[in-house]
Design an enzyme around this catalytic site. Structure first.
Site, PDB file in Angstrom:
ATOM      1  N   ARG A  89     -33.770 -17.873 -82.146  1.00 18.74           N
ATOM      2  CA  ARG A  89     -34.436 -18.143 -80.874  1.00 18.74           C
ATOM      3  C   ARG A  89     -33.634 -17.572 -79.715  1.00 18.74           C
ATOM      4  O   ARG A  89     -32.453 -17.236 -79.854  1.00 18.74           O
ATOM      5  CB  ARG A  89     -34.639 -19.644 -80.681  1.00 18.74           C
ATOM      6  CG  ARG A  89     -33.351 -20.430 -80.523  1.00 18.74           C
ATOM      7  CD  ARG A  89     -33.574 -21.798 -79.902  1.00 18.74           C
ATOM      8  NE  ARG A  89     -32.368 -22.606 -79.929  1.00 18.74           N
ATOM      9  CZ  ARG A  89     -31.355 -22.492 -79.083  1.00 18.74           C
ATOM     10  NH1 ARG A  89     -31.398 -21.566 -78.136  1.00 18.74           N
ATOM     11  NH2 ARG A  89     -30.295 -23.281 -79.168  1.00 18.74           N
ATOM     12  N   GLY A  91     -31.705 -17.901 -75.940  1.00 21.56           N
ATOM     13  CA  GLY A  91     -30.856 -18.899 -75.316  1.00 21.56           C
ATOM     14  C   GLY A  91     -29.527 -19.107 -76.013  1.00 21.56           C
ATOM     15  O   GLY A  91     -29.146 -18.368 -76.925  1.00 21.56           O
ATOM     16  N   THR A  94     -27.762 -25.762 -77.736  1.00 17.51           N
ATOM     17  CA  THR A  94     -28.382 -26.994 -77.250  1.00 17.51           C
ATOM     18  C   THR A  94     -28.292 -28.064 -78.329  1.00 17.51           C
ATOM     19  O   THR A  94     -27.831 -27.803 -79.453  1.00 17.51           O
ATOM     20  CB  THR A  94     -29.837 -26.774 -76.809  1.00 17.51           C
ATOM     21  OG1 THR A  94     -30.283 -27.907 -76.052  1.00 17.51           O
ATOM     22  CG2 THR A  94     -30.761 -26.576 -78.012  1.00 17.51           C
ATOM     23  N   TYR A  95     -28.746 -29.251 -77.972  1.00 17.14           N
ATOM     24  CA  TYR A  95     -28.703 -30.393 -78.891  1.00 17.14           C
ATOM     25  C   TYR A  95     -30.111 -30.926 -79.114  1.00 17.14           C
ATOM     26  O   TYR A  95     -30.920 -30.992 -78.175  1.00 17.14           O
ATOM     27  CB  TYR A  95     -27.831 -31.512 -78.309  1.00 17.14           C
ATOM     28  CG  TYR A  95     -27.944 -32.825 -79.044  1.00 17.14           C
ATOM     29  CD1 TYR A  95     -27.416 -32.978 -80.319  1.00 17.14           C
ATOM     30  CD2 TYR A  95     -28.588 -33.920 -78.464  1.00 17.14           C
ATOM     31  CE1 TYR A  95     -27.528 -34.184 -81.001  1.00 17.14           C
ATOM     32  CE2 TYR A  95     -28.697 -35.133 -79.135  1.00 17.14           C
ATOM     33  CZ  TYR A  95     -28.176 -35.255 -80.411  1.00 17.14           C
ATOM     34  OH  TYR A  95     -28.293 -36.443 -81.091  1.00 17.14           O
ATOM     35  N   SER A 156     -36.083 -27.989 -72.318  1.00 16.83           N
ATOM     36  CA  SER A 156     -35.617 -26.642 -72.648  1.00 16.83           C
ATOM     37  C   SER A 156     -36.726 -25.821 -73.289  1.00 16.83           C
ATOM     38  O   SER A 156     -37.632 -26.371 -73.925  1.00 16.83           O
ATOM     39  CB  SER A 156     -34.417 -26.707 -73.608  1.00 16.83           C
ATOM     40  OG  SER A 156     -33.316 -27.352 -72.996  1.00 16.83           O
ATOM     41  N   GLY A 158     -36.918 -22.211 -75.661  1.00 19.21           N
ATOM     42  CA  GLY A 158     -36.235 -21.122 -76.365  1.00 19.21           C
ATOM     43  C   GLY A 158     -37.093 -20.682 -77.525  1.00 19.21           C
ATOM     44  O   GLY A 158     -37.439 -21.490 -78.378  1.00 19.21           O
ATOM     45  N   GLY A 169     -39.606 -22.909 -79.658  1.00 19.30           N
ATOM     46  CA  GLY A 169     -40.492 -23.421 -78.617  1.00 19.30           C
ATOM     47  C   GLY A 169     -39.808 -24.200 -77.522  1.00 19.30           C
ATOM     48  O   GLY A 169     -39.014 -23.659 -76.765  1.00 19.30           O
ATOM     49  N   PHE A 170     -40.072 -25.527 -77.448  1.00 20.96           N
ATOM     50  CA  PHE A 170     -39.604 -26.307 -76.303  1.00 20.96           C
ATOM     51  C   PHE A 170     -39.181 -27.703 -76.737  1.00 20.96           C
ATOM     52  O   PHE A 170     -39.515 -28.173 -77.830  1.00 20.96           O
ATOM     53  CB  PHE A 170     -40.703 -26.409 -75.237  1.00 20.96           C
ATOM     54  CG  PHE A 170     -41.994 -27.015 -75.718  1.00 20.96           C
ATOM     55  CD1 PHE A 170     -42.169 -28.388 -75.762  1.00 20.96           C
ATOM     56  CD2 PHE A 170     -43.050 -26.207 -76.133  1.00 20.96           C
ATOM     57  CE1 PHE A 170     -43.359 -28.953 -76.201  1.00 20.96           C
ATOM     58  CE2 PHE A 170     -44.245 -26.753 -76.574  1.00 20.96           C
ATOM     59  CZ  PHE A 170     -44.402 -28.134 -76.606  1.00 20.96           C
ATOM     60  N   CYS A 187     -26.865 -24.933 -72.979  1.00 20.44           N
ATOM     61  CA  CYS A 187     -27.547 -23.683 -72.629  1.00 20.44           C
ATOM     62  C   CYS A 187     -26.588 -22.655 -72.047  1.00 20.44           C
ATOM     63  O   CYS A 187     -26.999 -21.745 -71.312  1.00 20.44           O
ATOM     64  CB  CYS A 187     -28.700 -23.946 -71.658  1.00 20.44           C
ATOM     65  SG  CYS A 187     -29.904 -25.120 -72.285  1.00 20.44           S
TER      66      CYS A 187
END
Length: 252
Positions: A89, A91, A94-95, A156, A158, A169-170, A187
């Protein structure tokens, strides 16, 4: 099967969409499912699909991710029963964890040289409208994908595109433990504040409630019509490892 309209382009024809509630799953399991769906969508064996779920605790690293943005070493991660997974993806790091709604749209992306930015803005719009439904005012950052409340990030985006089909996705922080975000440069940004719907409204916000709103607004914003598999598609869905329509497919 007709291709969906270009993001942001009005159309009188609403394209079919499966919305599937996967509950809570390990990241690797859903990642594999996405890849199978991408291939099936490329071959027009399924319509566009939106997967909605929560993940077991995990860190993921995007294509532009840098290891120095992961502040915990391998041993510290293992001690917490977690891992960091490198993905395709967009970006950085992230978590994902319980209490966060994740959406994975596997969608046909028409047009030469796919305009990914338009689709990213559509996903952001879904998240912004969702926040409004809960009485929270969100905003975009023109330099960074995702959604903010004030100076704190709450959602978020990505994604990746392979041969004309999008996946990943998101995510939207509903009612989750935010501490793991302090173990990364979220990020890729140092000192980025992260917030949640529950924190902003001052009470618990159930993921199921957020899921219903996001599903409705995704359909409305991207001009879809929700459908269930027919007999042939049902067999295809089972072969792909999707849940039965009676149990997990969401209706409009």
């Amino acid at each position: 099967m007709a291709a969906p309209p270009h993001p942001g382009t009005p159309s009188t024809e609403k394209q079919p969409l499966w919305i599937i509630d996967l509950g809570r799953q390990a990241y690797e399991e859903t990642w594999g499912l996405q890849k199978r769906l991408v291939r099936a969508r490329q071959e027009d064996r399924v319509p566009d699909v939106l997967l909605l779920l929560e993940h077991d605790p995990v860190f993921t690293m995007g294509r532009r991710g840098r290891k120095e943005n992961m502040l915990l070493g391998e041993e510290a991660l293992q001690a917490r029963g977690m891992t960091c997974i490198a993905t395709e993806r967009g970006g950085d790091v992230t978590y994902h964890g319980p209490g966060q709604l994740v959406g994975y749209p596997v969608t046909r992306v028409p047009g030469e040289g796919r305009k990914v930015k338009a689709l990213v803005r559509d996903f952001e719009e879904v998240l912004l409208r969702t926040l409004t439904r809960f009485g929270v005012e969100g905003r975009r950052d023109p330099k960074n994908p995702g959604v903010w409340v004030g100076e704190a990030k709450i959602g978020s985006v990505g994604m990746a595109v392979q041969h004309g089909v999008s996946f990943h996705g998101f995510s939207l922080n509903a009612n989750m433990d935010l501490e793991p975000f302090s173990w990364i440069h979220t990020c890729g940004h140092r000192d980025l504040s992260v917030t949640s719907l529950a924190e902003r409204v001052g009470e618990e916000v159930g993921v199921h409630e957020v899921k219903e709103v996001v599903a409705s607004l995704f359909v409305e914003t991207l001009s879809y019509r929700v459908c269930l598999p027919d007999a042939t598609q049902y067999r295809e869905a089972k072969a792909l490892g999707l849940p039965s329509p009676e149990a997990r497919f969401m209706e409009g």
